[in-house]
Enzyme design. Structure first.
Site, PDB file in Angstrom:
ATOM      1  N   CYS A   1      20.620  28.647  -4.892  1.00 56.50           N
ATOM      2  CA  CYS A   1      21.665  29.627  -4.643  1.00 56.50           C
ATOM      3  C   CYS A   1      23.019  28.964  -4.845  1.00 56.50           C
ATOM      4  O   CYS A   1      23.126  27.759  -4.970  1.00 56.50           O
ATOM      5  CB  CYS A   1      21.564  30.172  -3.223  1.00 56.50           C
ATOM      6  SG  CYS A   1      19.926  30.797  -2.795  1.00 56.50           S
TER       7      CYS A   1
ATOM      8  N   ARG B   1      23.068  30.170 -10.649  1.00 54.23           N
ATOM      9  CA  ARG B   1      22.237  29.636  -9.572  1.00 54.23           C
ATOM     10  C   ARG B   1      21.511  30.722  -8.791  1.00 54.23           C
ATOM     11  O   ARG B   1      20.727  30.425  -7.892  1.00 54.23           O
ATOM     12  CB  ARG B   1      23.090  28.811  -8.603  1.00 54.23           C
ATOM     13  CG  ARG B   1      23.695  27.570  -9.228  1.00 54.23           C
ATOM     14  CD  ARG B   1      24.459  26.764  -8.184  1.00 54.23           C
ATOM     15  NE  ARG B   1      23.587  26.291  -7.135  1.00 54.23           N
ATOM     16  CZ  ARG B   1      22.846  25.181  -7.185  1.00 54.23           C
ATOM     17  NH1 ARG B   1      22.871  24.447  -8.272  1.00 54.23           N
ATOM     18  NH2 ARG B   1      22.078  24.836  -6.174  1.00 54.23           N
TER      19      ARG B   1
ATOM     20  N   TRP C   1      19.314  33.500  -4.948  1.00 56.95           N
ATOM     21  CA  TRP C   1      17.994  33.632  -5.568  1.00 56.95           C
ATOM     22  C   TRP C   1      17.003  33.653  -4.419  1.00 56.95           C
ATOM     23  O   TRP C   1      16.903  32.688  -3.660  1.00 56.95           O
ATOM     24  CB  TRP C   1      17.710  32.451  -6.491  1.00 56.95           C
ATOM     25  CG  TRP C   1      16.463  32.625  -7.314  1.00 56.95           C
ATOM     26  CD1 TRP C   1      15.208  32.885  -6.872  1.00 56.95           C
ATOM     27  CD2 TRP C   1      16.354  32.545  -8.733  1.00 56.95           C
ATOM     28  NE1 TRP C   1      14.324  32.963  -7.910  1.00 56.95           N
ATOM     29  CE2 TRP C   1      14.996  32.766  -9.076  1.00 56.95           C
ATOM     30  CE3 TRP C   1      17.260  32.310  -9.761  1.00 56.95           C
ATOM     31  CZ2 TRP C   1      14.549  32.744 -10.383  1.00 56.95           C
ATOM     32  CZ3 TRP C   1      16.810  32.288 -11.059  1.00 56.95           C
ATOM     33  CH2 TRP C   1      15.465  32.506 -11.363  1.00 56.95           C
TER      34      TRP C   1
ATOM     35  N   ASN D   1      22.087  27.329   1.172  1.00 54.93           N
ATOM     36  CA  ASN D   1      21.222  27.071   0.023  1.00 54.93           C
ATOM     37  C   ASN D   1      20.163  26.090   0.474  1.00 54.93           C
ATOM     38  O   ASN D   1      20.476  25.071   1.088  1.00 54.93           O
ATOM     39  CB  ASN D   1      22.044  26.484  -1.132  1.00 54.93           C
ATOM     40  CG  ASN D   1      21.185  26.151  -2.339  1.00 54.93           C
ATOM     41  OD1 ASN D   1      20.100  26.687  -2.502  1.00 54.93           O
ATOM     42  ND2 ASN D   1      21.670  25.278  -3.194  1.00 54.93           N
ATOM     43  N   GLY D   2      18.890  26.381   0.213  1.00 58.09           N
ATOM     44  CA  GLY D   2      17.812  25.479   0.600  1.00 58.09           C
ATOM     45  C   GLY D   2      16.712  26.217   1.345  1.00 58.09           C
ATOM     46  O   GLY D   2      16.632  27.447   1.316  1.00 58.09           O
TER      47      GLY D   2
ATOM     48  N   GLU E   1       3.529  20.615 -27.384  1.00 58.16           N
ATOM     49  CA  GLU E   1       4.895  20.896 -26.940  1.00 58.16           C
ATOM     50  C   GLU E   1       5.888  19.896 -27.527  1.00 58.16           C
ATOM     51  O   GLU E   1       6.987  20.268 -27.945  1.00 58.16           O
ATOM     52  CB  GLU E   1       4.955  20.891 -25.406  1.00 58.16           C
ATOM     53  CG  GLU E   1       6.339  21.063 -24.815  1.00 58.16           C
ATOM     54  CD  GLU E   1       6.990  22.381 -25.157  1.00 58.16           C
ATOM     55  OE1 GLU E   1       8.207  22.499 -24.900  1.00 58.16           O
ATOM     56  OE2 GLU E   1       6.325  23.302 -25.678  1.00 58.16           O
TER      57      GLU E   1
ATOM     58  N   LYS F   1       9.034  20.978 -29.879  1.00 57.38           N
ATOM     59  CA  LYS F   1      10.423  20.641 -29.575  1.00 57.38           C
ATOM     60  C   LYS F   1      11.104  20.014 -30.780  1.00 57.38           C
ATOM     61  O   LYS F   1      12.244  20.328 -31.105  1.00 57.38           O
ATOM     62  CB  LYS F   1      10.496  19.669 -28.383  1.00 57.38           C
ATOM     63  CG  LYS F   1      10.325  20.304 -27.047  1.00 57.38           C
ATOM     64  CD  LYS F   1      11.522  21.179 -26.686  1.00 57.38           C
ATOM     65  CE  LYS F   1      11.086  22.311 -25.810  1.00 57.38           C
ATOM     66  NZ  LYS F   1      10.284  23.342 -26.441  1.00 57.38           N
TER      67      LYS F   1
ATOM     68  N   GLU G   1      11.717  22.640 -33.469  1.00 60.71           N
ATOM     69  CA  GLU G   1      12.711  23.649 -33.096  1.00 60.71           C
ATOM     70  C   GLU G   1      14.137  23.168 -33.317  1.00 60.71           C
ATOM     71  O   GLU G   1      14.979  23.931 -33.814  1.00 60.71           O
ATOM     72  CB  GLU G   1      12.544  24.031 -31.617  1.00 60.71           C
ATOM     73  CG  GLU G   1      11.364  24.934 -31.334  1.00 60.71           C
ATOM     74  CD  GLU G   1      11.257  25.258 -29.854  1.00 60.71           C
ATOM     75  OE1 GLU G   1      10.989  26.427 -29.533  1.00 60.71           O
ATOM     76  OE2 GLU G   1      11.450  24.353 -29.020  1.00 60.71           O
TER      77      GLU G   1
ATOM     78  N   HIS H   1     -10.736  13.918 -38.111  1.00 60.90           N
ATOM     79  CA  HIS H   1     -11.296  15.045 -38.844  1.00 60.90           C
ATOM     80  C   HIS H   1     -10.255  15.702 -39.743  1.00 60.90           C
ATOM     81  O   HIS H   1     -10.280  16.923 -39.947  1.00 60.90           O
ATOM     82  CB  HIS H   1     -11.865  16.074 -37.864  1.00 60.90           C
ATOM     83  CG  HIS H   1     -13.020  15.557 -37.071  1.00 60.90           C
ATOM     84  ND1 HIS H   1     -14.278  15.379 -37.614  1.00 60.90           N
ATOM     85  CD2 HIS H   1     -13.110  15.146 -35.778  1.00 60.90           C
ATOM     86  CE1 HIS H   1     -15.098  14.901 -36.690  1.00 60.90           C
ATOM     87  NE2 HIS H   1     -14.408  14.750 -35.563  1.00 60.90           N
TER      88      HIS H   1
ATOM     89  N   LYS I   1      16.522  33.119 -27.801  1.00 61.05           N
ATOM     90  CA  LYS I   1      16.039  32.685 -26.502  1.00 61.05           C
ATOM     91  C   LYS I   1      14.937  33.596 -25.976  1.00 61.05           C
ATOM     92  O   LYS I   1      13.935  33.133 -25.446  1.00 61.05           O
ATOM     93  CB  LYS I   1      17.197  32.646 -25.491  1.00 61.05           C
ATOM     94  CG  LYS I   1      16.816  32.064 -24.144  1.00 61.05           C
ATOM     95  CD  LYS I   1      16.385  30.616 -24.270  1.00 61.05           C
ATOM     96  CE  LYS I   1      15.928  30.023 -22.955  1.00 61.05           C
ATOM     97  NZ  LYS I   1      15.334  28.694 -23.127  1.00 61.05           N
TER      98      LYS I   1
END
Length: 609
Positions: free
Chosen positions: A2, A27, A74, A98-99, A482, A486, A489, A505, A604
């Site tokens: 947050c 946030r 959040w 926050n937390g 991945e 990356k 991309e 193979h 995105k």
């Protein structure tokens, strides 16, 4: 995760706080609120949804004062709503937080027995009541805050006002970020630097267990025991764009470095270590429903699909239920067999991915239960699922996913522990051991990030390559995929990820002195087999870049570069091995001069099929 903003000075606090919250909305954006203190009276305005809703409310019902605190949220404890929005008030005390307060239920029961009445579902509200209770006893605002914070367990950054002491603002932190801004005759406090940068560049960073009291144009620092501290200000020399990027050259690099915090936020409030259990607040599927599932589909696209592949290993191993992983764009075109005993788990950073949304509707249409792992509150996929596990990564600006990916891996780990406990395939001791390892993960990601300099040096050596090969085995095969993605991309270098055992193979024909081969080789059950694959590369002149957690003479001798990671249980090692993949791709792309944050032809959120 947050955002907090506080102000005390000669100006009207409201526009300053709203401007700061706007810069912190990354946030959290499911609710926002503000409290001002003027003439011994606190005024509070709160609104569900994004900050614009609070601004509209303030246009209709303005508040003002020379002292105030604000918050953008959040949700962790309690659904997104006006009643759960911060600030929270009790008996003349108002708090933004926050937390996570881990022992809030025990504190809440005690406070209830003392006559306190609660109006929200949040853990934060107990802080206001706890300070109120101590303030009744001491009649000392500072002492009440110290005593209250001494009772709470967990993580917090707090800013607090008291109607009985209108010229004072108190803030403190433990495990959540908090920065003080030093102005001329005015002071600021916030979760992050950009919230204050248009007002001051003199910043003081609070450490865990520290508290600041703003009063009469001055600030006093101490620890929670009351011992005074001397804190020096640092001058922040950032441009507005650099401020948005937190001082980093690119959003992608900022987001790579945000991963320890993003992972900690995704874990926060969900781990019941002593019981070996996981609390998933938004899943909304009962233990009975989950235990009845006979099959799990995991559906995703791109990077999220790689997370799904790791999830298959986790769920099959610890929950003993068969798992199929599908690329979302293929799922509904093969007429999948779905029924009421099938759980379909969708993974999407944005929650708006068109193919994934179509797969969700296909599964629901056939009568299956549907859950989502998602990063955006109230997105389409979250709304249409029977339950959702939010990854608290915060907005990810860079197109190439980094912190969204690793928090998806953490969410899958949490889900696997939860499902295993529900199904009885994980006992309490096993669950506790897995969660004990999980809580160490943010610190170990920080240690992995210390490889940055060495990886940048390696990038200079390999940036001229036309092709890369990435090899991994078991739950590291998806990380090889991945890593290759990356690099493709953002650097536009052709790269392939392969199961290490499959190299002979076909791909072995590509190996020569011009081909860098990244081998992911943690010290697990397949270590010796992957070393054998690495030797095959070395014998044919390939340039080996090894990512490992184990010192092995054979590995070192046959590798051109070795990146050594900290040790952790095998189920969490994919999070750590992801870090060198991200940094290697990033540094090669920077050296090649590509647009790291907005690579060509990519978006995105893919909202078309």
């Amino acid at each position: 995760m947050c955002g907090i903003v506080g102000y005390i000075g000669a100006q009207d606090a409201t526009p300053i706080i709203i401007d700061g919250l706007r810069r912190l909305e990354y946030r959290g954006y499911d609710s926002a609120g503000i409290a001002t203190l003027d003439g011994g009276k606190i005024d509070i305005r709160r609104a569900q949804g994004k900050l614009v809703n609070l601004e509209k409310l303030l246009g209709e019902k303005p508040v003002s004062g020379s002292c105030g605190i604000g918050h953008t949220r959040w949700a962790t404890h309690g659904r997104p709503s006006e009643i759960n929005a911060h600030p929270h008030y009790a008996g003349g005390i108002v708090v933004v937080h926050n937390g996570i307060i881990e022992n809030y239920l025990a504190l809440k029961e005690r406070l209830r027995s003392q006559g306190h009445r609660f109006t929200s579902e949040t853990d934060t509200e107990i802080i206001a009541h706890l300070i109120e209770e101590h303030h009744k006893q001491t009649r000392d605002f500072e002492a009440a805050v110290r005593r209250a914070l001494g009772e709470v367990r967990g993580a917090y950054a707090v800013a607090i006002l008291c109607e009985q002491e209108p010229g004072k603002l108190i803030a403190a932190k433990l495990g959540s970020p908090l920065v003080v801004g030093k102005g001329r005759g005015e002071s600021f406090v916030a979760s992050d630097i950009p919230a204050m940068l248009s007002h001051t560049r003199e910043m003081i960073f609070l450490e865990d267990g520290e508290m600041v009291v703003f009063e009469n144009g001055a600030m006093r620092f101490s620890n929670l025991a009351g011992t005074p501290l001397e804190k020096a200000a640092k001058t922040i020399d950032w441009s507005p764009l650099m401020a948005e990027k937190g001082g980093y050259k690119h959003f992608m690099l900022k987001e790579i470095y945000e991963q320890p915090r993003a992972i900690a936020d995704t874990i926060a409030g969900r781990v019941l270590e002593e019981k070996g259990e996981v609390y998933l607040e938004g899943l909304d599927l009962s233990a009975t429903e989950l235990a009845a599932m006979e099959k799990v589909f995991i559906i995703a696209c791109g990077t999220s699909w790689h997370a799904a592949l790791v999830g298959k290993f986790l769920i099959e191993k610890h929950c003993r239920v068969p798992v199929e992983v599908d690329i979302a764009s293929e799922f509904r075109y093969r007429d999948p067999i779905v029924n009421e005993r099938t759980l379909t788990l969708l993974i999407s950073q944005s929650g708006e991915t068109a193919d994934t949304l179509a797969a969700l509707r296909e599964a629901r249409g056939k009568g299956g239960k549907v859950a989502a792992i998602c990063n955006v509150v109230d997105s389409s996929i979250a709304r249409e699922s029977h339950g959702v596990i939010y990854t608290h990564a915060g907005p990810e600006i860079g197109v190439a996913s980094t912190k969204a990916f690793t928090t998806q891996l953490v969410a899958l780990f949490l889900f696997a522990v939860h499902l295993g406990r529900v199904r009885g395939t994980l006992d309490q001791a096993q669950g506790r051991a897995m969660l004990d390892a999980l809580v160490t993960l943010p610190r170990k990601v920080e240690a992995a990030l210390e490889l940055d300099g060495a990886i940048e040096q390696a990038a200079r050596e390999y940036m001229g390559a036309r092709d890369f090969l990435y090899l991994g085995r078991g739950n590291q095969y998806p990380i090889a995929l991945e890593g290759a993605l990356k690099l493709k991309e953002i650097s536009y270098i052709h790269a392939e990820g392969y199961p290490a055992g499959e190299m002979k193979h076909g791909p072995i024909a590509l190996i020569d002195e011009n081909l860098p081969v990244v081998v992911v080789v943690p010290h697990n059950d397949t270590f010796e087999k992957v070393i054998s694959n690495l030797e095959e590369v070395h014998a044919r002149g390939g340039r080996v870049i090894a990512v490992t957690d184990h010192t092995d003479p054979g590995l070192t001798e046959k590798s051109d570069a070795v990146f050594m990671l900290p040790k952790i249980i095998d189920e969490l090692m994919p999070v750590l091995t992801s870090i060198p993949m991200q940094l290697l791709a990033y540094h090669i792309a920077v050296l090649k001069g590509t647009d790291v944050d907005q690579p060509r032809n990519l978006a995105k959120s893919v909202t078309v099929e």
